[in-house]
Design a protein around this motif. Structure first.
Motif, PDB file in Angstrom:
ATOM      1  N   ALA A 237      -6.306  72.972  59.131  1.00  0.00           N
ATOM      2  CA  ALA A 237      -5.867  71.843  59.958  1.00  0.00           C
ATOM      3  C   ALA A 237      -6.945  71.367  60.940  1.00  0.00           C
ATOM      4  O   ALA A 237      -7.149  70.154  61.082  1.00  0.00           O
ATOM      5  N   PRO A 238      -7.681  72.261  61.613  1.00  0.00           N
ATOM      6  CA  PRO A 238      -8.712  71.769  62.553  1.00  0.00           C
ATOM      7  C   PRO A 238      -9.813  70.955  61.891  1.00  0.00           C
ATOM      8  O   PRO A 238     -10.364  70.036  62.510  1.00  0.00           O
ATOM      9  N   THR A 239     -10.148  71.264  60.639  1.00  0.00           N
ATOM     10  CA  THR A 239     -11.202  70.499  59.969  1.00  0.00           C
ATOM     11  C   THR A 239     -10.638  69.319  59.183  1.00  0.00           C
ATOM     12  O   THR A 239     -11.363  68.381  58.869  1.00  0.00           O
ATOM     13  N   ALA A 240      -9.349  69.352  58.859  1.00  0.00           N
ATOM     14  CA  ALA A 240      -8.744  68.232  58.137  1.00  0.00           C
ATOM     15  C   ALA A 240      -8.629  67.004  59.019  1.00  0.00           C
ATOM     16  O   ALA A 240      -8.758  65.872  58.534  1.00  0.00           O
ATOM     17  N   THR A 241      -8.408  67.205  60.301  1.00  0.00           N
ATOM     18  CA  THR A 241      -8.267  66.058  61.214  1.00  0.00           C
ATOM     19  C   THR A 241      -9.556  65.246  61.296  1.00  0.00           C
ATOM     20  O   THR A 241      -9.530  64.016  61.125  1.00  0.00           O
ATOM     21  N   PRO A 242     -10.708  65.859  61.525  1.00  0.00           N
ATOM     22  CA  PRO A 242     -11.956  65.072  61.511  1.00  0.00           C
ATOM     23  C   PRO A 242     -12.246  64.425  60.160  1.00  0.00           C
ATOM     24  O   PRO A 242     -12.958  63.413  60.085  1.00  0.00           O
ATOM     25  N   SER A 243     -11.688  64.988  59.087  1.00  0.00           N
ATOM     26  CA  SER A 243     -11.882  64.404  57.760  1.00  0.00           C
ATOM     27  C   SER A 243     -10.925  63.253  57.487  1.00  0.00           C
ATOM     28  O   SER A 243     -10.948  62.672  56.391  1.00  0.00           O
ATOM     29  N   GLY A 244     -10.071  62.938  58.443  1.00  0.00           N
ATOM     30  CA  GLY A 244      -9.185  61.786  58.313  1.00  0.00           C
ATOM     31  C   GLY A 244      -7.860  62.064  57.653  1.00  0.00           C
ATOM     32  O   GLY A 244      -7.115  61.137  57.348  1.00  0.00           O
ATOM     33  N   THR A 245      -7.527  63.351  57.424  1.00  0.00           N
ATOM     34  CA  THR A 245      -6.259  63.685  56.755  1.00  0.00           C
ATOM     35  C   THR A 245      -5.548  64.804  57.514  1.00  0.00           C
ATOM     36  O   THR A 245      -5.468  65.939  57.031  1.00  0.00           O
ATOM     37  N   PRO A 246      -4.984  64.506  58.682  1.00  0.00           N
ATOM     38  CA  PRO A 246      -4.335  65.557  59.478  1.00  0.00           C
ATOM     39  C   PRO A 246      -2.934  65.924  59.009  1.00  0.00           C
ATOM     40  O   PRO A 246      -2.361  66.900  59.485  1.00  0.00           O
ATOM     41  N   LEU A 247      -2.366  65.155  58.078  1.00  0.00           N
ATOM     42  CA  LEU A 247      -0.983  65.352  57.669  1.00  0.00           C
ATOM     43  C   LEU A 247      -0.899  65.870  56.233  1.00  0.00           C
ATOM     44  O   LEU A 247      -1.860  65.769  55.463  1.00  0.00           O
ATOM     45  N   ALA A 248       0.267  66.391  55.894  1.00  0.00           N
ATOM     46  CA  ALA A 248       0.489  66.914  54.537  1.00  0.00           C
ATOM     47  C   ALA A 248       1.818  66.406  53.999  1.00  0.00           C
ATOM     48  O   ALA A 248       2.797  66.291  54.738  1.00  0.00           O
ATOM     49  N   VAL A 249       1.827  66.090  52.704  1.00  0.00           N
ATOM     50  CA  VAL A 249       3.058  65.821  51.957  1.00  0.00           C
ATOM     51  C   VAL A 249       3.166  66.936  50.927  1.00  0.00           C
ATOM     52  O   VAL A 249       2.284  67.081  50.078  1.00  0.00           O
ATOM     53  N   GLU A 250       4.219  67.730  51.021  1.00  0.00           N
ATOM     54  CA  GLU A 250       4.317  68.894  50.148  1.00  0.00           C
ATOM     55  C   GLU A 250       5.665  68.960  49.453  1.00  0.00           C
ATOM     56  O   GLU A 250       6.594  68.215  49.761  1.00  0.00           O
ATOM     57  N   PHE A 251       5.749  69.887  48.507  1.00  0.00           N
ATOM     58  CA  PHE A 251       6.933  70.103  47.692  1.00  0.00           C
ATOM     59  C   PHE A 251       7.335  71.567  47.805  1.00  0.00           C
ATOM     60  O   PHE A 251       6.545  72.398  48.259  1.00  0.00           O
ATOM     61  N   PRO A 252       8.546  71.922  47.392  1.00  0.00           N
ATOM     62  CA  PRO A 252       8.946  73.328  47.476  1.00  0.00           C
ATOM     63  C   PRO A 252       7.993  74.228  46.696  1.00  0.00           C
ATOM     64  O   PRO A 252       7.562  73.889  45.601  1.00  0.00           O
ATOM     65  N   ALA A 253       7.666  75.374  47.276  1.00  0.00           N
ATOM     66  CA  ALA A 253       6.833  76.346  46.569  1.00  0.00           C
ATOM     67  C   ALA A 253       7.635  76.940  45.417  1.00  0.00           C
ATOM     68  O   ALA A 253       8.799  77.299  45.587  1.00  0.00           O
ATOM     69  N   ASP A 254       7.020  77.034  44.259  1.00  0.00           N
ATOM     70  CA  ASP A 254       7.708  77.542  43.077  1.00  0.00           C
ATOM     71  C   ASP A 254       6.676  78.162  42.156  1.00  0.00           C
ATOM     72  O   ASP A 254       5.835  77.458  41.595  1.00  0.00           O
ATOM     73  N   THR A 255       6.740  79.473  41.983  1.00  0.00           N
ATOM     74  CA  THR A 255       5.700  80.168  41.212  1.00  0.00           C
ATOM     75  C   THR A 255       5.875  80.047  39.705  1.00  0.00           C
ATOM     76  O   THR A 255       5.067  80.580  38.947  1.00  0.00           O
ATOM     77  N   ARG A 256       6.915  79.331  39.238  1.00  0.00           N
ATOM     78  CA  ARG A 256       7.074  79.137  37.801  1.00  0.00           C
ATOM     79  C   ARG A 256       6.831  77.688  37.385  1.00  0.00           C
ATOM     80  O   ARG A 256       6.819  77.387  36.183  1.00  0.00           O
ATOM     81  N   ALA A 257       6.670  76.789  38.327  1.00  0.00           N
ATOM     82  CA  ALA A 257       6.440  75.389  37.970  1.00  0.00           C
ATOM     83  C   ALA A 257       5.095  75.241  37.275  1.00  0.00           C
ATOM     84  O   ALA A 257       4.081  75.763  37.759  1.00  0.00           O
ATOM     85  N   PRO A 258       5.028  74.546  36.137  1.00  0.00           N
ATOM     86  CA  PRO A 258       3.745  74.390  35.430  1.00  0.00           C
ATOM     87  C   PRO A 258       2.804  73.391  36.108  1.00  0.00           C
ATOM     88  O   PRO A 258       1.637  73.323  35.745  1.00  0.00           O
ATOM     89  N   GLN A 259       3.299  72.622  37.063  1.00  0.00           N
ATOM     90  CA  GLN A 259       2.447  71.748  37.871  1.00  0.00           C
ATOM     91  C   GLN A 259       2.856  71.885  39.329  1.00  0.00           C
ATOM     92  O   GLN A 259       4.045  71.880  39.658  1.00  0.00           O
ATOM     93  N   VAL A 260       1.857  72.025  40.203  1.00  0.00           N
ATOM     94  CA  VAL A 260       2.084  72.079  41.651  1.00  0.00           C
ATOM     95  C   VAL A 260       1.213  71.010  42.289  1.00  0.00           C
ATOM     96  O   VAL A 260       0.046  70.840  41.914  1.00  0.00           O
TER      97      VAL A 260
END
Length: 375
Positions: A237-260
């Motif tokens: 997070a501290p380095t993502a902010t200077p890179s212009g992307t301080p936020l995240a859009v995420e999905f539920p963690a799932d260790t069997r999903a073939p795409q994450v």
């Protein structure tokens, strides 16, 4: 008292005639009540789909038990490919189902979105309940399940279901999408048993969701607060902010999903960078997809300014190596194509992808995570 012999001669003919009359009446009842048509339509589903489709779940998906089907052209290696429609004309509804081995290339209907760098359009939601599957948006939804065969690590059985023309989804309800998930998953399980693929599915699906559609439909959070598919990037997070992307859009963690998928977003919640993980048969198909070829062509044109970085790993579930990708995202409108986030430094891009790949590998027991120059 002596019986009239003429009566004895009449009785057999009378009974036969009565029996024929009863049959005629019964046939008329069957036709007039629609029972014959229902039986004929039911038989068409079994014939068209090779007896593979899970029937109770099919009725749930199309919100009707009165269904008919026709077989679609089979590509080489396909086990089944059919279109199921509601036989009652009161409401629309039609569902396309295909079954194949992972050695058979996907039909166009199964292809990855070619515009994977267009905002959040490459996203897929995990199916959940222990199923190795994903759900996508578009025309009411699509679901894919890839069951790896324990008795052949190089092989997987893939079921793909989608609401298709002419009727598409019978409604926009979550129940319809959940039904699509149920019929696709249970059809995969049924076919795996039929064709000798020793595998494990999941539990009963009760709430299937696909990624939202449309600008502004995703809610971003500070990257440091990530708990799902972006959790491995919290420390960045501290380095993502200077890179212009301080936020995240995420999905539920799932260790069997073939795409994450995990997205880094700008302060104004616009798409900045997409991070993707692909496993098993899905990884194999991504590497040969139009989306991957497009990214490789773009990187060839911009050899000194990379917008994408790649990694691989070896995972125990499949002989296919996993593929990981970080790529800069576009925002496409009717008037222009722009990049909401600035081009990241190579250090940040490589660090972010390595953290994402390491986090995924740890959860799945994968090893030998390596940065690569191509998928």
């Amino acid at each position: 008292m002596q019986k009239n012999p003429r009566l004895r001669r009449i009785h057999p003919g009378w009974y036969a005639g009565a029996f024929v009359a009863v049959l005629a009446i019964a046939a008329q009842v069957v036709y007039s009540t629609g029972l014959y048509g229902s039986w004929r339509d039911s038989r068409s589903v079994d014939r068209a789909c090779g007896g593979n489709v899970a029937r109770p779940e099919l009725a749930t998906a199309l919100e009707s038990s009165h269904l008919r089907a026709r077989s679609l052209e089979l590509d080489d290696g396909y086990l089944a490919h059919c279109l199921v429609l509601r036989a009652d004309s009161a409401r629309n509804g039609s569902l396309e189902m295909s079954l194949r081995w992972s050695s058979t290339g996907p039909a166009p209907l199964e292809a990855f979105p070619s515009d994977i760098t267009n905002g959040f359009k490459g996203a897929a939601s995990p199916l959940g309940k222990g199923w190795p599957g994903i759900a996508r948006s578009g025309d009411g939804g699509a679901v894919q399940v890839a069951l790896d065969c324990r008795n052949d690590r190089g092989k997987a059985l893939i079921a793909h279901g989608r609401f298709a023309p002419p009727g598409f989804a019978p409604s926009r309800s979550t129940a319809a999408l959940t039904g699509l998930g149920q019929v696709t998953a249970e059809t995969a399980r049924k076919a795996a048993e039929k064709y000798g693929c020793r595998t494990s599915g999941g539990g009963k699906l009760s709430d299937v969701s696909a990624p939202p559609v449309g600008a502004g439909s995703y809610r971003a959070k500070p990257l440091g607060q990530s708990q799902g598919s972006c959790a491995a990037l919290r420390d960045l997070a501290p380095t993502a902010t200077p890179s212009g992307t301080p936020l995240a859009v995420e999905f539920p963690a799932d260790t069997r999903a073939p795409q994450v998928n995990c997205y880094l977003a700008t302060a104004s919640q616009k798409p900045g960078y997409g991070l993707f993980a692909f496993y098993g048969a899905t990884a194999k198909e991504f590497r040969t997809s139009a989306a991957a070829r497009s990214l490789k062509r773009l990187e060839g044109d911009l050899a000194e300014d990379k917008d994408s970085v790649w990694a691989t790993a070896q995972c125990p579930q499949s002989a296919e190596p996993a593929s990981f990708l970080l790529t800069r995202l576009q925002e496409v409108t009717a008037s222009a194509v722009t990049y909401p986030a600035p081009r990241s430094s190579p250090d940040f891009a490589n660090t972010a992808l390595k953290a994402f790949a390491d986090g995924e590998a740890k959860q799945r027991g994968c090893t030998d995570v390596r940065m690569t120059t191509q998928p």
